[in-house]
Design a protein around this motif. Structure first.
Motif, mmCIF file in Angstrom:
data_model
loop_
_atom_site.group_PDB
_atom_site.id
_atom_site.type_symbol
_atom_site.label_atom_id
_atom_site.label_comp_id
_atom_site.label_asym_id
_atom_site.label_seq_id
_atom_site.Cartn_x
_atom_site.Cartn_y
_atom_site.Cartn_z
ATOM 1 N N VAL A 124 0.835 -1.200 0.000
ATOM 2 C CA VAL A 124 0.000 0.000 0.000
ATOM 3 C C VAL A 124 0.872 1.253 0.000
ATOM 4 O O VAL A 124 0.630 2.215 -0.744
ATOM 5 C CB VAL A 124 -0.943 0.001 1.218
ATOM 6 C CG1 VAL A 124 -1.651 1.352 1.348
ATOM 7 C CG2 VAL A 124 -1.961 -1.127 1.106
ATOM 8 N N ILE A 125 1.908 1.240 0.834
ATOM 9 C CA ILE A 125 2.797 2.403 0.935
ATOM 10 C C ILE A 125 3.607 2.571 -0.347
ATOM 11 O O ILE A 125 3.815 3.694 -0.827
ATOM 12 C CB ILE A 125 3.702 2.259 2.172
ATOM 13 C CG1 ILE A 125 2.845 2.403 3.446
ATOM 14 C CG2 ILE A 125 4.835 3.287 2.163
ATOM 15 C CD1 ILE A 125 3.516 1.923 4.703
ATOM 16 N N GLN A 126 4.065 1.474 -0.924
ATOM 17 C CA GLN A 126 4.807 1.558 -2.185
ATOM 18 C C GLN A 126 3.923 2.130 -3.293
ATOM 19 O O GLN A 126 4.398 2.888 -4.138
ATOM 20 C CB GLN A 126 5.341 0.176 -2.561
ATOM 21 C CG GLN A 126 6.495 -0.271 -1.671
ATOM 22 C CD GLN A 126 6.858 -1.729 -1.877
ATOM 23 O OE1 GLN A 126 5.995 -2.570 -2.137
ATOM 24 N NE2 GLN A 126 8.151 -2.043 -1.767
ATOM 25 N N TYR A 127 2.630 1.784 -3.299
ATOM 26 C CA TYR A 127 1.713 2.392 -4.267
ATOM 27 C C TYR A 127 1.684 3.898 -4.068
ATOM 28 O O TYR A 127 1.780 4.671 -5.036
ATOM 29 C CB TYR A 127 0.313 1.801 -4.093
ATOM 30 C CG TYR A 127 -0.701 2.302 -5.104
ATOM 31 C CD1 TYR A 127 -1.143 1.487 -6.137
ATOM 32 C CD2 TYR A 127 -1.230 3.598 -5.032
ATOM 33 C CE1 TYR A 127 -2.076 1.937 -7.066
ATOM 34 C CE2 TYR A 127 -2.152 4.056 -5.951
ATOM 35 C CZ TYR A 127 -2.575 3.229 -6.968
ATOM 36 O OH TYR A 127 -3.487 3.688 -7.889
ATOM 37 N N ASP A 128 1.553 4.341 -2.814
ATOM 38 C CA ASP A 128 1.496 5.777 -2.543
ATOM 39 C C ASP A 128 2.787 6.477 -2.927
ATOM 40 O O ASP A 128 2.784 7.677 -3.205
ATOM 41 C CB ASP A 128 1.202 6.019 -1.058
ATOM 42 C CG ASP A 128 -0.260 5.785 -0.718
ATOM 43 O OD1 ASP A 128 -1.033 5.424 -1.631
ATOM 44 O OD2 ASP A 128 -0.632 5.954 0.458
ATOM 45 N N CYS A 129 3.901 5.747 -2.938
ATOM 46 C CA CYS A 129 5.190 6.299 -3.364
ATOM 47 C C CYS A 129 5.380 6.184 -4.872
ATOM 48 O O CYS A 129 6.439 6.546 -5.401
ATOM 49 C CB CYS A 129 6.331 5.580 -2.646
ATOM 50 S SG CYS A 129 6.416 5.866 -0.862
ATOM 51 N N LEU A 130 4.374 5.672 -5.567
ATOM 52 C CA LEU A 130 4.418 5.391 -7.010
ATOM 53 C C LEU A 130 5.518 4.408 -7.381
ATOM 54 O O LEU A 130 6.033 4.431 -8.498
ATOM 55 C CB LEU A 130 4.541 6.683 -7.832
ATOM 56 C CG LEU A 130 3.255 7.452 -8.070
ATOM 57 C CD1 LEU A 130 3.468 8.544 -9.109
ATOM 58 C CD2 LEU A 130 2.094 6.553 -8.481
ATOM 59 N N ALA A 418 -0.047 9.962 -5.905
ATOM 60 C CA ALA A 418 -0.483 8.594 -6.193
ATOM 61 C C ALA A 418 -1.973 8.644 -6.512
ATOM 62 O O ALA A 418 -2.808 8.708 -5.611
ATOM 63 C CB ALA A 418 -0.218 7.684 -5.010
ATOM 64 N N PRO A 419 -2.341 8.629 -7.780
ATOM 65 C CA PRO A 419 -3.753 8.832 -8.151
ATOM 66 C C PRO A 419 -4.557 7.552 -8.009
ATOM 67 O O PRO A 419 -4.007 6.446 -7.860
ATOM 68 C CB PRO A 419 -3.644 9.245 -9.618
ATOM 69 C CG PRO A 419 -2.456 8.474 -10.117
ATOM 70 C CD PRO A 419 -1.489 8.441 -8.963
ATOM 71 N N ASP A 420 -5.858 7.699 -8.079
ATOM 72 C CA ASP A 420 -6.727 6.542 -8.190
ATOM 73 C C ASP A 420 -6.377 5.790 -9.469
ATOM 74 O O ASP A 420 -5.937 6.385 -10.462
ATOM 75 C CB ASP A 420 -8.180 7.016 -8.218
ATOM 76 C CG ASP A 420 -9.148 5.869 -8.039
ATOM 77 O OD1 ASP A 420 -9.161 5.269 -6.953
ATOM 78 O OD2 ASP A 420 -9.895 5.570 -9.003
ATOM 79 N N CYS A 439 -3.770 16.943 -14.231
ATOM 80 C CA CYS A 439 -2.687 17.760 -13.672
ATOM 81 C C CYS A 439 -2.223 17.083 -12.388
ATOM 82 O O CYS A 439 -2.974 17.037 -11.409
ATOM 83 C CB CYS A 439 -3.180 19.179 -13.393
ATOM 84 S SG CYS A 439 -3.940 19.977 -14.839
ATOM 85 N N ARG A 440 -1.001 16.568 -12.384
ATOM 86 C CA ARG A 440 -0.544 15.676 -11.325
ATOM 87 C C ARG A 440 0.446 16.344 -10.375
ATOM 88 O O ARG A 440 1.293 17.140 -10.802
ATOM 89 C CB ARG A 440 0.133 14.440 -11.942
ATOM 90 C CG ARG A 440 -0.756 13.644 -12.881
ATOM 91 C CD ARG A 440 0.038 12.550 -13.584
ATOM 92 N NE ARG A 440 -0.793 11.814 -14.541
ATOM 93 C CZ ARG A 440 -1.464 10.701 -14.261
ATOM 94 N NH1 ARG A 440 -1.362 10.172 -13.040
ATOM 95 N NH2 ARG A 440 -2.199 10.103 -15.173
ATOM 96 N N GLN A 441 0.345 15.978 -9.107
ATOM 97 C CA GLN A 441 1.364 16.400 -8.143
ATOM 98 C C GLN A 441 2.716 15.813 -8.540
ATOM 99 O O GLN A 441 2.808 14.658 -8.957
ATOM 100 C CB GLN A 441 1.018 15.912 -6.735
ATOM 101 C CG GLN A 441 -0.049 16.680 -6.021
ATOM 102 C CD GLN A 441 -0.262 16.177 -4.588
ATOM 103 O OE1 GLN A 441 0.297 15.158 -4.183
ATOM 104 N NE2 GLN A 441 -1.077 16.889 -3.828
ATOM 105 N N ARG A 442 3.757 16.608 -8.374
ATOM 106 C CA ARG A 442 5.109 16.113 -8.635
ATOM 107 C C ARG A 442 5.734 15.507 -7.382
ATOM 108 O O ARG A 442 6.660 14.726 -7.456
ATOM 109 C CB ARG A 442 5.997 17.247 -9.158
ATOM 110 C CG ARG A 442 5.536 17.817 -10.494
ATOM 111 C CD ARG A 442 6.497 18.867 -11.018
ATOM 112 N NE ARG A 442 6.066 19.421 -12.301
ATOM 113 C CZ ARG A 442 5.256 20.450 -12.433
ATOM 114 N NH1 ARG A 442 4.777 21.056 -11.346
ATOM 115 N NH2 ARG A 442 4.911 20.894 -13.621
#
Length: 462
Positions: A124-130, A418-420, A439-442
């Motif tokens: 889950v955390i790795q997903y949030d870290c992309l 980390a988008p949906d 438009c994505r967060q960097r």
């Protein structure tokens, strides 16, 4: 040494106290849980597990800093306990402190390499870290250790889907109904789940099983379903009926189970991409498949004309989603973070913001005028009519983004790092909605760059 803290009686008292506190905490009796844990810690201040459990209660009470402090104290007292690392990692993730979350989750699996839940948390955390490929690896490891963890299957589905691996992703996505606290899809029945095969002469029940945005997104499949099934009945909330009923091929819409007629098979709307074997390149994406009622459009045009000064561009605005959404901490922002937009000239913002965050408008002092229509919106008929009267929508990831995209309204959709899964990775367009620009967060949690990107784009389109 106090006899209470000696090994024997002290250990039994500790275990009994922890069990009592856990029972209170799980039942939602947080005051009682805190009281029991305070007594334990007064008698045994060196009890790591008591500090950790107190941290869990503090977290549930919304006292995040206190929760982290208590959990860190537990780790200082007992630095070899993997579950301590696993739980504190989740708290750091919820605070968008992903470096600490990643560090603690990695430590958890190194201490307990056979703990499936540790690998699930790390994924889950790795997903949030992309770190999507790493997340897929961790989640596969979790399922190799315990294939029954529905949440791990679902998280694997999201990681596969966001990376465009749709075939396996849709299969894993079907685990969503087996997750803890997932409501039943429909009352008990003996009808089969539809597999996508033609049903000439049969009745298929489609169920709006998820949120408003998902229902809007997946309703696009209804006309194709109608080509395979003679009679299509849709069960969805009353709020969604003005939207769902626009699709061709529906015999009936219902919002009560008692009104559902006899049916031969059923399928959740969110299961239709799986039934149709959808790939990225085969997503049905008409330029627009929803329309506002002309009468409502005319009424709202008059209302907006009376508000907006002549010569001002009309830009819709939504900066926060539903606060109870599980990912709201990640996808929503505050109105004050839109400072770069507030400085735009000859632009009038039309707020479609709903819910408690509307109150932030009272503290808005930007140069660009902001008109609050959210308080006047009664249903999606109103929302569609307002969208039909604006030039562009600027929004975070909410149902309004889906609605505008389905109507073909130009949208700047502001996404977290980390988008949906549905927005895929890196691209600025989406195969689901041709009129939407992503438009994505960097960096995680940093909205400033996204807002400035949107402001620059609006200046260019003057």
């Amino acid at each position: 040494m106090n006899s209470f803290t000696q090994t024997g009686a002290g250990q039994r008292a500790l275990e009994a106290g922890l069990a009592e506190a856990a029972a209170h905490e799980q039942a939602g009796r947080l005051d009682e849980a805190e009281q029991v844990l305070a007594q334990l810690l007064e008698a045994m201040p060196e009890s790591a597990i008591a500090h950790h459990q107190a941290g869990i209660v503090s977290h549930k009470r919304g006292r995040v800093r206190e929760a982290l402090g208590r959990m860190e104290q537990a780790l200082r007292l007992q630095p070899d306990q993997p579950v301590f690392y696993r739980n504190i990692a989740e708290l750091y993730r919820l605070e968008s402190r992903l470096d600490e979350a990643h560090e603690y989750a990695s430590r958890s699996v190194s201490l307990a390499p056979e703990d499936a839940h540790g690998y699930y948390n790390l994924g889950v955390i790795q997903y949030d870290c992309l770190e999507i490929e790493q997340a897929i690896g961790s989640l596969r490891r979790a399922l190799l250790l315990d294939n029954t963890i529905a949440a791990a299957h679902f998280e694997l589905a999201e990681a596969l889907l966001v990376s465009g691996q749709f075939e396996e992703g849709w299969r894993e996505y079907e685990w969503r109904f087996s997750m803890a606290h997932s409501p039943s899809l429909l009352p008990s029945n003996d009808r089969p789940l539809w597999d996508g095969k033609p049903m000439p002469g049969g009745t298929l029940l489609l169920i709006g099983d998820q949120g408003f945005g998902d229902t809007i997104q997946f309703s696009r499949y209804i006309p194709e379903v109608a080509k395979r099934c003679s009679t299509v009945v849709v069960a969805c909330s009353r709020d969604m009926q003005p939207i769902v009923a626009q699709h061709a091929g529906i015999a009936r819409c219902v919002d009560r189970w008692d009104d559902v007629p006899a049916f031969d098979a059923y399928c959740p709307l969110s299961g239709l991409p799986h039934c149709f074997g959808t790939r990225v390149e085969t997503i049905p994406a008409a330029p627009r498949y929803l329309h506002a009622d002309p009468q409502w459009v005319s009424q709202w045009r008059a209302r907006i004309d009376a508000l907006v000064p002549a010569g001002y561009r009309r830009i819709g605005l939504v900066w926060a989603g539903r606060p109870t959404h599980g990912n709201d901490f990640n996808r929503s922002m505050h109105l004050q973070q839109l400072e770069a937009l507030a400085k735009l000239e000859r632009v009038a913002f039309i707020s479609l913001q709903m819910g408690p965050t509307q109150a932030e408008i009272g503290r808005y002092f930007g140069a660009a005028p902001l008109f609050n229509l959210g308080a006047e919106i009664r249903d999606f008929n109103d929302t569609m009519a307002i969208l039909a009267n604006i030039e562009q929508l600027v929004t975070v990831d909410t149902a309004v983004a889906h609605l505008a995209g389905a109507m073909g309204v130009p949208v700047f959709l502001m996404l977290p790092y980390a988008p949906d899964w549905r927005w895929l990775m890196t691209r600025s367009d989406t195969p689901w909605y041709p009129s939407v620009t992503l438009c994505r967060q960097r960096r995680p949690g940093h909205w400033q760059g996204v807002v400035e990107q949107v402001a620059d784009a609006l200046r260019v389109t003057v």
